[in-house]
Write a protein that holds these residues in place. Structure first.
Motif, PDB file in Angstrom:
ATOM      1  N   ASP A  37       0.820  -1.214   0.000  1.00  0.00           N
ATOM      2  CA  ASP A  37       0.000   0.000   0.000  1.00  0.00           C
ATOM      3  C   ASP A  37       0.853   1.264   0.000  1.00  0.00           C
ATOM      4  O   ASP A  37       0.459   2.284  -0.561  1.00  0.00           O
ATOM      5  N   VAL A  81       1.868   1.899  -3.627  1.00  0.00           N
ATOM      6  CA  VAL A  81       0.717   2.391  -4.394  1.00  0.00           C
ATOM      7  C   VAL A  81       0.410   3.833  -4.013  1.00  0.00           C
ATOM      8  O   VAL A  81       0.186   4.677  -4.890  1.00  0.00           O
ATOM      9  N   ALA A  82       0.426   4.139  -2.727  1.00  0.00           N
ATOM     10  CA  ALA A  82       0.123   5.501  -2.273  1.00  0.00           C
ATOM     11  C   ALA A  82       1.154   6.508  -2.779  1.00  0.00           C
ATOM     12  O   ALA A  82       0.799   7.609  -3.210  1.00  0.00           O
ATOM     13  N   THR A 120       0.576   6.821  -6.655  1.00  0.00           N
ATOM     14  CA  THR A 120      -0.731   7.408  -6.931  1.00  0.00           C
ATOM     15  C   THR A 120      -0.785   8.876  -6.527  1.00  0.00           C
ATOM     16  O   THR A 120      -1.388   9.687  -7.229  1.00  0.00           O
ATOM     17  N   LEU A 123       0.830  10.678  -9.357  1.00  0.00           N
ATOM     18  CA  LEU A 123       0.012  10.569 -10.567  1.00  0.00           C
ATOM     19  C   LEU A 123      -1.247  11.419 -10.467  1.00  0.00           C
ATOM     20  O   LEU A 123      -1.747  11.916 -11.473  1.00  0.00           O
ATOM     21  N   SER A 124      -1.757  11.589  -9.261  1.00  0.00           N
ATOM     22  CA  SER A 124      -2.988  12.359  -9.058  1.00  0.00           C
ATOM     23  C   SER A 124      -2.778  13.850  -9.185  1.00  0.00           C
ATOM     24  O   SER A 124      -3.731  14.610  -9.341  1.00  0.00           O
ATOM     25  N   LEU A 184      -1.683  -2.746  -9.538  1.00  0.00           N
ATOM     26  CA  LEU A 184      -2.454  -1.530  -9.296  1.00  0.00           C
ATOM     27  C   LEU A 184      -1.679  -0.292  -9.757  1.00  0.00           C
ATOM     28  O   LEU A 184      -2.257   0.618 -10.364  1.00  0.00           O
ATOM     29  N   VAL A 185      -0.387  -0.265  -9.520  1.00  0.00           N
ATOM     30  CA  VAL A 185       0.444   0.847 -10.014  1.00  0.00           C
ATOM     31  C   VAL A 185       0.373   0.891 -11.533  1.00  0.00           C
ATOM     32  O   VAL A 185       0.223   1.969 -12.128  1.00  0.00           O
ATOM     33  N   ARG A 224      -2.055  -0.163 -13.468  1.00  0.00           N
ATOM     34  CA  ARG A 224      -3.392   0.309 -13.861  1.00  0.00           C
ATOM     35  C   ARG A 224      -3.504   1.824 -13.716  1.00  0.00           C
ATOM     36  O   ARG A 224      -4.001   2.514 -14.598  1.00  0.00           O
ATOM     37  N   ARG A 225      -3.026   2.334 -12.602  1.00  0.00           N
ATOM     38  CA  ARG A 225      -3.145   3.782 -12.362  1.00  0.00           C
ATOM     39  C   ARG A 225      -2.211   4.589 -13.263  1.00  0.00           C
ATOM     40  O   ARG A 225      -2.579   5.665 -13.716  1.00  0.00           O
ATOM     41  N   ALA A 226      -1.026   4.075 -13.524  1.00  0.00           N
ATOM     42  CA  ALA A 226      -0.114   4.773 -14.446  1.00  0.00           C
ATOM     43  C   ALA A 226      -0.715   4.783 -15.843  1.00  0.00           C
ATOM     44  O   ALA A 226      -0.716   5.822 -16.521  1.00  0.00           O
ATOM     45  N   ARG A 271      -3.347   7.289 -16.516  1.00  0.00           N
ATOM     46  CA  ARG A 271      -2.822   8.651 -16.692  1.00  0.00           C
ATOM     47  C   ARG A 271      -1.954   8.787 -17.938  1.00  0.00           C
ATOM     48  O   ARG A 271      -1.334   9.818 -18.161  1.00  0.00           O
TER      49      ARG A 271
END
Length: 134
Positions: free
Chosen positions: A34, A37-38, A41, A44-45, A74-75, A77-79, A82
């Protein structure tokens, strides 16, 4: 039982737009996934500066479990959401085994970029097209 204590988990984050570099040290597992990921993210946010790439450096990774792999997915997916490419640099044997056993290396990183691995080189040996059976 005389075992070695687990290596301390640490992240070293360098944000130099359009790139994000994260060195992952120690064990990437249930307790630490986590955090990775945090960290990714959070950057990225930030809409201020878009990123083209996220580079995770695993040169000092000592262990990864299924939860650590889930964090990488998850990283990714989030990358991807973006528009940033994910690169897994300096992969130790423990990470290589996990990626190959679970068959997610190509999913996480896309086409490999190596001395031999450009798309043009790979296409020479590929069989493509409809063909016909005789």
């Amino acid at each position: 039982m005389t075992g070695h204590p687990p290596a301390e988990f640490a992240l070293h984050v360098v944000h130099e737009p359009p790139s994000l570099y994260v060195r992952v040290s120690g064990e990437l597992d249930y307790d630490t996934g986590d955090d990775l990921v945090a960290a990714v993210t959070g950057i990225l946010s930030d809409d201020a500066e878009p990123l083209d790439e996220v580079r995770l450096d695993f040169g000092t990774l000592t262990h990864i479990d299924a939860s650590g792999l889930a964090a990488l997915l998850l990283v990714h997916r989030r990358a991807g959401a973006r528009g940033a490419a994910l690169y897994l640099d300096n992969r130790p044997d423990v990470l290589e085994r996990m990626l190959h056993v679970t068959n997610v290396l190509d999913h996480l990183t896309g086409p490999a970029e190596t001395a031999f691995g450009s798309d043009e080189d790979r296409e020479d040996g590929e069989v493509t097209g409809t063909g016909s059976s005789v």
